[in-house]
Enzyme design. Structure first.
Site, PDB file in Angstrom:
ATOM      1  N   LYS A  35      19.028 -10.918  -8.047  1.00 32.70           N
ATOM      2  CA  LYS A  35      18.018 -10.040  -8.420  1.00 32.70           C
ATOM      3  C   LYS A  35      17.861  -9.142  -7.349  1.00 32.70           C
ATOM      4  O   LYS A  35      17.888  -9.235  -6.133  1.00 32.70           O
ATOM      5  CB  LYS A  35      16.894 -11.021  -8.914  1.00 32.70           C
ATOM      6  CG  LYS A  35      16.050 -11.556  -7.717  1.00 32.70           C
ATOM      7  CD  LYS A  35      14.998 -12.458  -8.181  1.00 32.70           C
ATOM      8  CE  LYS A  35      14.171 -12.982  -7.102  1.00 32.70           C
ATOM      9  NZ  LYS A  35      13.091 -14.110  -7.639  1.00 32.70           N
ATOM     10  N   ARG A 133       2.951 -18.050 -13.628  1.00 34.95           N
ATOM     11  CA  ARG A 133       3.374 -16.625 -13.834  1.00 34.95           C
ATOM     12  C   ARG A 133       4.203 -16.906 -15.279  1.00 34.95           C
ATOM     13  O   ARG A 133       3.384 -17.019 -16.064  1.00 34.95           O
ATOM     14  CB  ARG A 133       4.563 -16.201 -12.761  1.00 34.95           C
ATOM     15  CG  ARG A 133       3.723 -15.852 -11.390  1.00 34.95           C
ATOM     16  CD  ARG A 133       4.604 -15.334 -10.351  1.00 34.95           C
ATOM     17  NE  ARG A 133       6.106 -15.959 -10.282  1.00 34.95           N
ATOM     18  CZ  ARG A 133       6.833 -15.541  -9.077  1.00 34.95           C
ATOM     19  NH1 ARG A 133       6.456 -15.069  -8.157  1.00 34.95           N
ATOM     20  NH2 ARG A 133       8.330 -15.825  -9.246  1.00 34.95           N
ATOM     21  N   TYR A 263       2.932  11.857  14.524  1.00 31.81           N
ATOM     22  CA  TYR A 263       1.722  12.049  13.848  1.00 31.81           C
ATOM     23  C   TYR A 263       0.698  11.328  14.453  1.00 31.81           C
ATOM     24  O   TYR A 263       0.707  10.376  14.502  1.00 31.81           O
ATOM     25  CB  TYR A 263       1.727  11.656  12.412  1.00 31.81           C
ATOM     26  CG  TYR A 263       2.702  12.692  11.614  1.00 31.81           C
ATOM     27  CD1 TYR A 263       2.576  14.031  11.565  1.00 31.81           C
ATOM     28  CD2 TYR A 263       3.520  12.157  10.948  1.00 31.81           C
ATOM     29  CE1 TYR A 263       3.484  14.798  10.795  1.00 31.81           C
ATOM     30  CE2 TYR A 263       4.708  12.987  10.045  1.00 31.81           C
ATOM     31  CZ  TYR A 263       4.622  14.250  10.140  1.00 31.81           C
ATOM     32  OH  TYR A 263       5.120  15.103   9.462  1.00 31.81           O
TER      33      TYR A 263
END
Ligand code: PLP
Length: 371
Positions: A35, A133, A263
């Site tokens: 998957k 689930r 940054y």
């Protein structure tokens, strides 16, 4: 400039390691989980390799992934287990894909698809033994079993398998789930339903609970050469990581002490130094949260990424080392940090690291099987 190398021979070797492990007492089949683009390793390439190695089954989450495998010419049995109410079960049945059934509604959709195709649906009953689930709850299971039995008798479906999935919380919780799975098997048996394939464990459960390997194990992360445990390294099990992530330095420059880098100036150079620019950013899957934590290796020396990882690039302070544009940077792989190291740096798990690496990396496969 950016390269992911997938060593399919390592995948084949990891399969051999897992097969040997589970076949010490009696025959246990191996389902290779491919998957999510084979955890970022390339679903079709990995599936072809596993098929060439004679893997027993392939596993995916979605029917769509299963159909892509068939479209690529994969003939091995495939199980798909996560369904949307609109997924095309007719096509799945037509393409001989095994479907997990987590509810009466899903069962009826398989039955309808089988009738439309004048075929027989191949199902694996998914039981929720405590992960909460998908899967049918133990409360709903008796009714579902009755319905399955009726559909088996009417010739619409074959009940190929029954399975569940562990929460990997700890021995106490996992053993409790194994016990619930046993109850589900007893219940099915009492109703006269039998299954060719009872399967419960993924990589971690397969390594931890030999008693719970049943007829088949579903192996994902271990095939890619990674450990399913946070405190265990894969080489302890004889597994070899299949993915290497590399880049080349695109620019170097000498800068004075006190130069703010990238940054937010997470880092300023303490002394005059050389900075190396690497064209990999969070667009490639390198977690921004690993800024200031992750290490990379350049010319076989490890350096921390002290400054902020940006979308396309990061900067490494290489001191006075002789590093030039074109120098090889190992993000993870042999002679560099591991995917586990990067996962630790980013506060995540190796599964997430390999699955997310992508973006503008070019891919190269070693040991590919041609169609
Ligand atoms: C992803 C998955 C697996 C494979 O898990 P690994 O830990 O990678 O071995 C097995 N079974 C199910 C149901 C899964 O969703």
């Amino acid at each position: 400039m950016r390269k992911i190398t997938i060593d399919l021979n390592a995948v084949a070797n990891n399969l051999a390691v897992m097969r040997k492990l589970v076949n010490t007492e009696g025959k246990v089949l191996v389902l290779g989980v491919v998957k999510a683009d084979a955890y970022g390793h390339g679903m079709i390439q990995v599936a072809r390799k596993l098929e060439a190695e004679g893997i027993d089954y392939l596993g995916v989450a979605d029917v769509e992934e299963a159909l892509s495998l068939r479209a690529a010419g994969i003939k091995t049995r495939i199980l798909a287990w996560l369904h949307d109410p609109t997924d095309d079960f007719e096509k799945a049945v037509a393409k001989d894909i095994d479907l997990a059934v987590s509810s009466a509604d899903q069962l009826m959709r398989v039955v309808k698809a089988a009738k439309a195709q004048v075929s027989i649906g191949r199902i694996h009953i998914k039981v929720d033994t405590g992960l909460s689930r998908n899967g049918v709850t133990m409360t709903e299971l008796p009714d579902l079993l009755d319905q399955v039995l009726a559909e088996v008798e009417s010739g619409s479906v074959t009940s190929v398998g029954i399975f569940s999935h562990l929460s990997s919380t700890g021995p106490k919780e996992d053993l409790a789930q194994i016990e619930v799975f046993e109850q589900a098997l007893e219940l099915a048996k009492a109703k006269g339903l039998s299954f060719e394939l009872r399967h419960l464990t993924a990589s971690d459960g397969t390594l931890t609970y030999p008693q719970a390997r049943y007829d088949m194990v579903r192996i994902g992360v271990a095939l890619y050469g990674l450990s399913p445990f946070s405190d265990n390294r894969a080489n302890e099990f004889g597994l070899t990581p299949a993915m290497t992530c590399e880049a080349t330095v695109v620019q170097t420059k000498r800068v004075p002490a006190g130069s703010g880098v990238s940054y937010g100036y997470l880092y300023s150079t303490p002394v005059e130094t050389t900075l190396a620019l690497v064209p990999i950013g969070y667009a490639e899957g390198l977690p921004r949260s690993a800024s200031g934590e992750a290490e990379v290796s350049i010319n076989d020396r490890k350096y921390k990424i002290h400054s902020r990882i940006a979308m396309d690039q990061f900067v490494v302070d290489v001191g006075n080392a002789s590093v030039s544009p074109g120098a090889k940077v190992v993000i993870f792989g042999p002679n560099g940090p591991t995917a586990d190291d990067l996962a630790d740096a980013a506060g995540t798990i190796n599964y997430e690291i390999v699955t997310r690496m992508g973006g503008r990396f070019k891919r190269e496969y070693l040991g590919s099987i041609e169609e």
